[in-house]
Design a protein around this motif. Sequence first.
Motif, PDB file in Angstrom:
ATOM      1  N   ILE A  96      16.750 -26.246  26.591  1.00  0.00           N
ATOM      2  CA  ILE A  96      17.716 -25.823  25.568  1.00  0.00           C
ATOM      3  C   ILE A  96      19.006 -26.618  25.709  1.00  0.00           C
ATOM      4  O   ILE A  96      19.596 -27.047  24.712  1.00  0.00           O
ATOM      5  CB  ILE A  96      17.971 -24.300  25.658  1.00  0.00           C
ATOM      6  N   GLU A  97      19.441 -26.862  26.933  1.00  0.00           N
ATOM      7  CA  GLU A  97      20.662 -27.636  27.175  1.00  0.00           C
ATOM      8  C   GLU A  97      20.509 -29.063  26.655  1.00  0.00           C
ATOM      9  O   GLU A  97      21.428 -29.611  26.045  1.00  0.00           O
ATOM     10  CB  GLU A  97      20.995 -27.660  28.671  1.00  0.00           C
ATOM     11  N   GLN A  98      19.348 -29.665  26.871  1.00  0.00           N
ATOM     12  CA  GLN A  98      19.116 -31.017  26.372  1.00  0.00           C
ATOM     13  C   GLN A  98      19.148 -31.044  24.847  1.00  0.00           C
ATOM     14  O   GLN A  98      19.716 -31.960  24.247  1.00  0.00           O
ATOM     15  CB  GLN A  98      17.778 -31.555  26.883  1.00  0.00           C
ATOM     16  N   GLN A  99      18.566 -30.038  24.216  1.00  0.00           N
ATOM     17  CA  GLN A  99      18.592 -29.959  22.760  1.00  0.00           C
ATOM     18  C   GLN A  99      20.020 -29.760  22.269  1.00  0.00           C
ATOM     19  O   GLN A  99      20.422 -30.334  21.249  1.00  0.00           O
ATOM     20  CB  GLN A  99      17.684 -28.837  22.271  1.00  0.00           C
ATOM     21  N   PHE A 100      20.797 -28.964  22.976  1.00  0.00           N
ATOM     22  CA  PHE A 100      22.203 -28.742  22.650  1.00  0.00           C
ATOM     23  C   PHE A 100      22.958 -30.074  22.678  1.00  0.00           C
ATOM     24  O   PHE A 100      23.693 -30.408  21.748  1.00  0.00           O
ATOM     25  CB  PHE A 100      22.812 -27.751  23.647  1.00  0.00           C
ATOM     26  N   GLN A 101      22.753 -30.844  23.738  1.00  0.00           N
ATOM     27  CA  GLN A 101      23.436 -32.126  23.878  1.00  0.00           C
ATOM     28  C   GLN A 101      23.082 -33.065  22.729  1.00  0.00           C
ATOM     29  O   GLN A 101      23.962 -33.722  22.168  1.00  0.00           O
ATOM     30  CB  GLN A 101      23.066 -32.786  25.199  1.00  0.00           C
ATOM     31  N   LYS A 102      21.810 -33.139  22.395  1.00  0.00           N
ATOM     32  CA  LYS A 102      21.379 -34.008  21.296  1.00  0.00           C
ATOM     33  C   LYS A 102      22.035 -33.573  19.983  1.00  0.00           C
ATOM     34  O   LYS A 102      22.484 -34.415  19.200  1.00  0.00           O
ATOM     35  CB  LYS A 102      19.861 -33.965  21.142  1.00  0.00           C
ATOM     36  N   SER A 103      22.095 -32.268  19.742  1.00  0.00           N
ATOM     37  CA  SER A 103      22.698 -31.754  18.514  1.00  0.00           C
ATOM     38  C   SER A 103      24.181 -32.083  18.446  1.00  0.00           C
ATOM     39  O   SER A 103      24.699 -32.436  17.376  1.00  0.00           O
ATOM     40  CB  SER A 103      22.489 -30.242  18.405  1.00  0.00           C
ATOM     41  N   ILE A 104      24.869 -31.986  19.578  1.00  0.00           N
ATOM     42  CA  ILE A 104      26.299 -32.303  19.616  1.00  0.00           C
ATOM     43  C   ILE A 104      26.512 -33.794  19.335  1.00  0.00           C
ATOM     44  O   ILE A 104      27.380 -34.172  18.536  1.00  0.00           O
ATOM     45  CB  ILE A 104      26.927 -31.908  20.972  1.00  0.00           C
ATOM     46  N   VAL A 105      25.710 -34.638  19.953  1.00  0.00           N
ATOM     47  CA  VAL A 105      25.841 -36.084  19.727  1.00  0.00           C
ATOM     48  C   VAL A 105      25.568 -36.393  18.251  1.00  0.00           C
ATOM     49  O   VAL A 105      26.287 -37.187  17.633  1.00  0.00           O
ATOM     50  CB  VAL A 105      24.898 -36.877  20.660  1.00  0.00           C
ATOM     51  N   GLN A 106      24.547 -35.759  17.676  1.00  0.00           N
ATOM     52  CA  GLN A 106      24.249 -35.968  16.256  1.00  0.00           C
ATOM     53  C   GLN A 106      25.414 -35.525  15.380  1.00  0.00           C
ATOM     54  O   GLN A 106      25.748 -36.190  14.392  1.00  0.00           O
ATOM     55  CB  GLN A 106      22.973 -35.230  15.860  1.00  0.00           C
TER      56      GLN A 106
ATOM     57  N   ILE B 151      33.679 -31.569  13.539  1.00  0.00           N
ATOM     58  CA  ILE B 151      32.771 -31.619  14.687  1.00  0.00           C
ATOM     59  C   ILE B 151      32.946 -30.382  15.563  1.00  0.00           C
ATOM     60  O   ILE B 151      31.963 -29.786  16.012  1.00  0.00           O
ATOM     61  CB  ILE B 151      33.007 -32.905  15.520  1.00  0.00           C
ATOM     62  N   MET B 152      34.186 -29.994  15.797  1.00  0.00           N
ATOM     63  CA  MET B 152      34.446 -28.812  16.633  1.00  0.00           C
ATOM     64  C   MET B 152      33.856 -27.558  16.002  1.00  0.00           C
ATOM     65  O   MET B 152      33.288 -26.715  16.696  1.00  0.00           O
ATOM     66  CB  MET B 152      35.947 -28.657  16.894  1.00  0.00           C
ATOM     67  N   GLU B 153      33.980 -27.440  14.692  1.00  0.00           N
ATOM     68  CA  GLU B 153      33.430 -26.273  13.999  1.00  0.00           C
ATOM     69  C   GLU B 153      31.904 -26.270  14.090  1.00  0.00           C
ATOM     70  O   GLU B 153      31.287 -25.246  14.408  1.00  0.00           O
ATOM     71  CB  GLU B 153      33.878 -26.255  12.534  1.00  0.00           C
ATOM     72  N   GLU B 154      31.310 -27.421  13.821  1.00  0.00           N
ATOM     73  CA  GLU B 154      29.854 -27.513  13.914  1.00  0.00           C
ATOM     74  C   GLU B 154      29.398 -27.299  15.364  1.00  0.00           C
ATOM     75  O   GLU B 154      28.388 -26.650  15.622  1.00  0.00           O
ATOM     76  CB  GLU B 154      29.380 -28.873  13.399  1.00  0.00           C
ATOM     77  N   GLY B 155      30.149 -27.829  16.298  1.00  0.00           N
ATOM     78  CA  GLY B 155      29.825 -27.662  17.714  1.00  0.00           C
ATOM     79  C   GLY B 155      29.850 -26.213  18.137  1.00  0.00           C
ATOM     80  O   GLY B 155      29.025 -25.774  18.941  1.00  0.00           O
TER      81      GLY B 155
ATOM     82  N   GLU C  49      26.770 -21.491  19.806  1.00  0.00           N
ATOM     83  CA  GLU C  49      26.361 -20.101  19.626  1.00  0.00           C
ATOM     84  C   GLU C  49      24.842 -19.993  19.495  1.00  0.00           C
ATOM     85  O   GLU C  49      24.227 -19.098  20.086  1.00  0.00           O
ATOM     86  CB  GLU C  49      27.051 -19.495  18.403  1.00  0.00           C
ATOM     87  N   GLU C  50      24.246 -20.912  18.736  1.00  0.00           N
ATOM     88  CA  GLU C  50      22.790 -20.919  18.593  1.00  0.00           C
ATOM     89  C   GLU C  50      22.121 -21.199  19.929  1.00  0.00           C
ATOM     90  O   GLU C  50      21.119 -20.570  20.280  1.00  0.00           O
ATOM     91  CB  GLU C  50      22.367 -21.974  17.567  1.00  0.00           C
ATOM     92  N   SER C  51      22.677 -22.113  20.688  1.00  0.00           N
ATOM     93  CA  SER C  51      22.130 -22.465  21.998  1.00  0.00           C
ATOM     94  C   SER C  51      22.201 -21.274  22.950  1.00  0.00           C
ATOM     95  O   SER C  51      21.234 -20.978  23.661  1.00  0.00           O
ATOM     96  CB  SER C  51      22.903 -23.654  22.577  1.00  0.00           C
ATOM     97  N   GLN C  52      23.319 -20.591  22.953  1.00  0.00           N
ATOM     98  CA  GLN C  52      23.463 -19.414  23.821  1.00  0.00           C
ATOM     99  C   GLN C  52      22.474 -18.318  23.433  1.00  0.00           C
ATOM    100  O   GLN C  52      21.885 -17.675  24.307  1.00  0.00           O
ATOM    101  CB  GLN C  52      24.893 -18.885  23.777  1.00  0.00           C
ATOM    102  N   ALA C  53      22.269 -18.121  22.137  1.00  0.00           N
ATOM    103  CA  ALA C  53      21.303 -17.116  21.683  1.00  0.00           C
ATOM    104  C   ALA C  53      19.892 -17.503  22.126  1.00  0.00           C
ATOM    105  O   ALA C  53      19.122 -16.641  22.575  1.00  0.00           O
ATOM    106  CB  ALA C  53      21.363 -16.968  20.159  1.00  0.00           C
ATOM    107  N   ARG C  54      19.571 -18.786  22.034  1.00  0.00           N
ATOM    108  CA  ARG C  54      18.249 -19.255  22.474  1.00  0.00           C
ATOM    109  C   ARG C  54      18.093 -19.076  23.979  1.00  0.00           C
ATOM    110  O   ARG C  54      17.017 -18.721  24.464  1.00  0.00           O
ATOM    111  CB  ARG C  54      18.048 -20.710  22.077  1.00  0.00           C
ATOM    112  N   GLN C  55      19.144 -19.317  24.730  1.00  0.00           N
ATOM    113  CA  GLN C  55      19.087 -19.118  26.176  1.00  0.00           C
ATOM    114  C   GLN C  55      18.822 -17.653  26.510  1.00  0.00           C
ATOM    115  O   GLN C  55      17.981 -17.340  27.353  1.00  0.00           O
ATOM    116  CB  GLN C  55      20.395 -19.563  26.834  1.00  0.00           C
ATOM    117  N   GLU C  56      19.541 -16.767  25.846  1.00  0.00           N
ATOM    118  CA  GLU C  56      19.359 -15.343  26.089  1.00  0.00           C
ATOM    119  C   GLU C  56      17.945 -14.901  25.726  1.00  0.00           C
ATOM    120  O   GLU C  56      17.331 -14.113  26.448  1.00  0.00           O
ATOM    121  CB  GLU C  56      20.403 -14.534  25.318  1.00  0.00           C
TER     122      GLU C  56
END
Length: 173
Positions: free
Chosen positions: A62-72, A117-121, A126-133
């Motif tokens: 999930i963290e790797q997917q988060f990083q990719k999404s942020i870079v995108q 970017i900050m807003e999208e980030g 939030e989506e990443s944290q929900a997926r982690q939970e």
Amino acid sequence: MLKRVLTASSIVVLLLIGMLPPAYAQTPETSPQTPLESLDSSQINDEQLDKFSRAVFQLLTIEQQFQKSIVQAIESQGLSTERFEEIYEATLQAEGDLAAQADLNISPEEQQKFARIMEEGKQIQEESQARQEQALASLGLNMDRLNEMGSVIQQNPELQQEVRTRLEELIKQ
């Protein structure tokens, strides 16, 4: 948010050696706090090691997917990750200092891109944290329990090696 991106490589290393630091996995303030029984290394059995290892692997994914999404998100606004980091650091350093903010050397266009970017980030986070939970809940765990198990494992080299071995097996799959 950017702190998560910048420290991702160190998190990956810590996760791969079987130690999940409490600072990484923080329980959101909105979740109910339930008292946990204390663990020691003699109470961590094979099933718990499996759960811990699978949880760490899922959180890493999930963290790797988060990083990719942020870079995108950064690249979709036409900024490089390096420029975004410069703006982010400059903004943090100038926070509350109006004179320093005026000297940031950030164009109005970059300021708008940065804000988007900050807003999208924030949404991505939030989506990443929900997926982690969700991932943890599917294993019958929560962040508090995972942190507690991680602390016990961190203190026991044999358990660390067992987690490393299990993670290596999961990565190979």
